[in-house]
Design a protein around this motif. Structure first.
Motif, mmCIF file in Angstrom:
data_model
loop_
_atom_site.group_PDB
_atom_site.id
_atom_site.type_symbol
_atom_site.label_atom_id
_atom_site.label_comp_id
_atom_site.label_asym_id
_atom_site.label_seq_id
_atom_site.Cartn_x
_atom_site.Cartn_y
_atom_site.Cartn_z
ATOM 1 N N CYS A 30 31.924 -4.174 112.034
ATOM 2 C CA CYS A 30 32.886 -3.558 112.939
ATOM 3 C C CYS A 30 32.402 -2.305 113.632
ATOM 4 O O CYS A 30 33.115 -1.310 113.674
ATOM 5 N N CYS A 32 31.926 -2.385 116.832
ATOM 6 C CA CYS A 32 32.910 -2.593 117.895
ATOM 7 C C CYS A 32 32.707 -1.681 119.087
ATOM 8 O O CYS A 32 33.661 -1.093 119.611
ATOM 9 N N CYS A 225 37.854 -3.269 113.574
ATOM 10 C CA CYS A 225 38.175 -4.571 114.165
ATOM 11 C C CYS A 225 38.694 -5.588 113.152
ATOM 12 O O CYS A 225 39.609 -6.358 113.462
ATOM 13 N N HIS A 255 31.125 -7.816 114.777
ATOM 14 C CA HIS A 255 32.502 -7.657 115.253
ATOM 15 C C HIS A 255 33.384 -8.771 114.691
ATOM 16 O O HIS A 255 32.886 -9.789 114.211
ATOM 17 N N ASP A 270 40.773 -10.959 121.381
ATOM 18 C CA ASP A 270 40.181 -9.767 120.781
ATOM 19 C C ASP A 270 41.122 -8.582 121.015
ATOM 20 O O ASP A 270 41.066 -7.913 122.041
ATOM 21 N N TRP A 273 39.468 -5.049 121.517
ATOM 22 C CA TRP A 273 38.961 -4.760 122.860
ATOM 23 C C TRP A 273 40.084 -4.666 123.895
ATOM 24 O O TRP A 273 39.859 -4.161 124.994
ATOM 25 N N HIS A 299 30.812 -12.117 123.622
ATOM 26 C CA HIS A 299 30.982 -12.339 122.191
ATOM 27 C C HIS A 299 30.169 -13.550 121.730
ATOM 28 O O HIS A 299 30.083 -14.553 122.442
#
Length: 428
Positions: A30, A32, A225, A255, A270, A273, A299
């Motif tokens: 994570c 992220c 995340c 992630h 997501d 995000w 991703h």
């Protein structure tokens, strides 16, 4: 000789310690990191109000599948281990239990992660564990972020009560007579408005509490995340929507996010995000219900455990998946489903009607999409600087009899990444 081995995933840092050797390999799920330039758009920001009416009582009752990972475990022996984990995790039991098969680290992690993936409500179960290789059997010791102790024997019970109370409050406040898409949108918006991304934990790669579980996201309102994805999955499941958590990388960093199933098709979501933590004046939905081919531009979904050899597992520094479907759905992508698309700037009826309705509803923002067959920058300049947008707003005022009255000189934000223009609606 038996070897006692410790497996830890403190914010996805994995290491194996035996009596004779130490192996260190980082698994940081994570971090992220992302660019705000690529994630900008519109959503309601009303606070949650508690109600005693159950959110989906008017919807037909239907079963939600929550055993995707169990059903996709790579062996029956791991399914047996999964059920043992279920038995011990309920009361945070740390005592030893034995599986009558020699299982390696990858198999143990697969079973534990499968259980966690299917049970986001068991927030206290950690990925850390200890095991003993007994040659023909395996002893396992689970670990927990919350467990009873002599100073507070009711510690886990109280944490569960607090957690369940918050979940019930959120579910009760969901929109009534809503479609699955609207309920999913409600869950996304709730998390974006009420949870803060824990940058400090992500940067230090050290989990101190509940940052990577649903308790952190919903009760403490701070998460990385994995916490976002676990909470999103749990709330969607409670509202009657099939949803799973997925592991991989985003912009090259480990992630976690979600897949959601609507009308028989899977979509990528997501929420992390979608949450800019106030860095934008308006909400964004760039990562709400994309198909995999579009989502994969930023991703990468990790392979399945069942597809890996032990050596591939040992030489890869991120989490894998027990189940991860191909997401082919396109209908419910936010900007195409919830927003009007401009195909011809001289054909204004549809967009004017949409602005009319947004004004009646008192919306603060209005998003519209420029069709991908048009050059985005050229078309956006025409709309913004050559009077088209002002004319559309003027026509909306006429249609509403100036009640309410919108300022025709509206501020706008354009995002070429998603072909979207966001209009800030200002009222006199």
């Amino acid at each position: 000789m038996d070897n006692l081995k410790f497996i830890k995933h403190n914010n996805r840092i994995k290491f194996t310690l035996t009596v004779v050797s130490v192996l260190l390999s980082a698994i940081t799920l994570c971090s992220c990191n992302f660019s705000l330039d690529s994630i900008l758009g519109n959503k309601p920001t009303e606070p949650v109000q508690t109600t005693t009416e159950f959110a989906t009582e008017s919807k037909p009752k239907r079963e939600v599948k929550t055993s995707y990972s169990y059903d996709n475990l790579s062996s029956d022996k791991l399914k047996e281990l999964y059920m043992k984990i279920d038995e011990y995790a309920e009361n945070a039991d740390t005592s030893e239990f034995v599986i009558d098969a020699p299982l390696n680290e990858m198999q143990l992690i697969e079973a534990i992660e499968a259980y966690k993936d299917d049970h986001p409500e068991v927030f206290w179960l950690k990925s850390d564990f200890e095991y003993i290789d007994n040659d023909d059997s395996t002893s396992l010791f689970l670990s927990y972020s919350v467990q009873p102790d002599n100073s507070d024997p009711d510690r886990l019970k109280k944490a569960k009560e607090k957690f369940n109370k918050m979940v019930d409050k959120i579910i009760d406040a969901a929109p009534k007579n809503a479609t699955d898409y609207e309920l999913e949108l409600y869950v996304n918006d709730y998390l974006v408005e009420n949870c803060v991304y824990d940058k400090e934990t992500a940067e230090t790669e050290g989990i101190a509490g509940h940052e990577n579980d649903a308790y952190g996201a919903l009760v403490e309102k701070k998460a990385v995340c994995e916490g976002y994805s676990r909470a999103f999955q749990l709330l969607c499941n409670r509202l009657g929507i099939d949803c799973i958590s997925v592991s991989g990388t985003a912009d090259g960093e480990p992630h976690g996010w979600n897949n959601v199933k609507l009308d028989g098709e899977w979509y990528e979501v997501d929420v992390t995000w979608n949450d800019t933590d106030g860095d934008t004046e308006f909400p964004v939905y760039d990562y709400f219900n994309l198909p995999s081919d579009k989502f994969s531009e930023s991703h990468y979904t990790s392979p399945l455990y069942s597809e890996l050899s032990l050596s591939e597992y040992e030489n890869t520094d991120y989490y894998f998946n027990v189940f991860a479907p191909k997401c082919t759905g396109t209908k419910y992508y936010y900007y195409s489903y919830s927003c009007v698309t401009v195909y011809d700037i001289n054909d204004s009826e549809e967009i004017t009607n949409a602005i009319v309705q947004a004004a009646k509803d008192g919306e603060k923002y209005f998003d519209f999409v420029i069709d991908e067959r048009l050059d985005f920058n050229t078309t956006a300049d025409e709309i913004i600087y050559n009077g088209y947008l002002a004319e559309w707003i003027a026509n909306a005022n006429l249609a509403n009899r100036y009640n309410p009255t919108l300022n025709e000189e509206a501020r706008v934000y354009s995002s070429e990444a998603v072909n979207v223009i966001t209009v800030f609606l200002e009222y006199y």
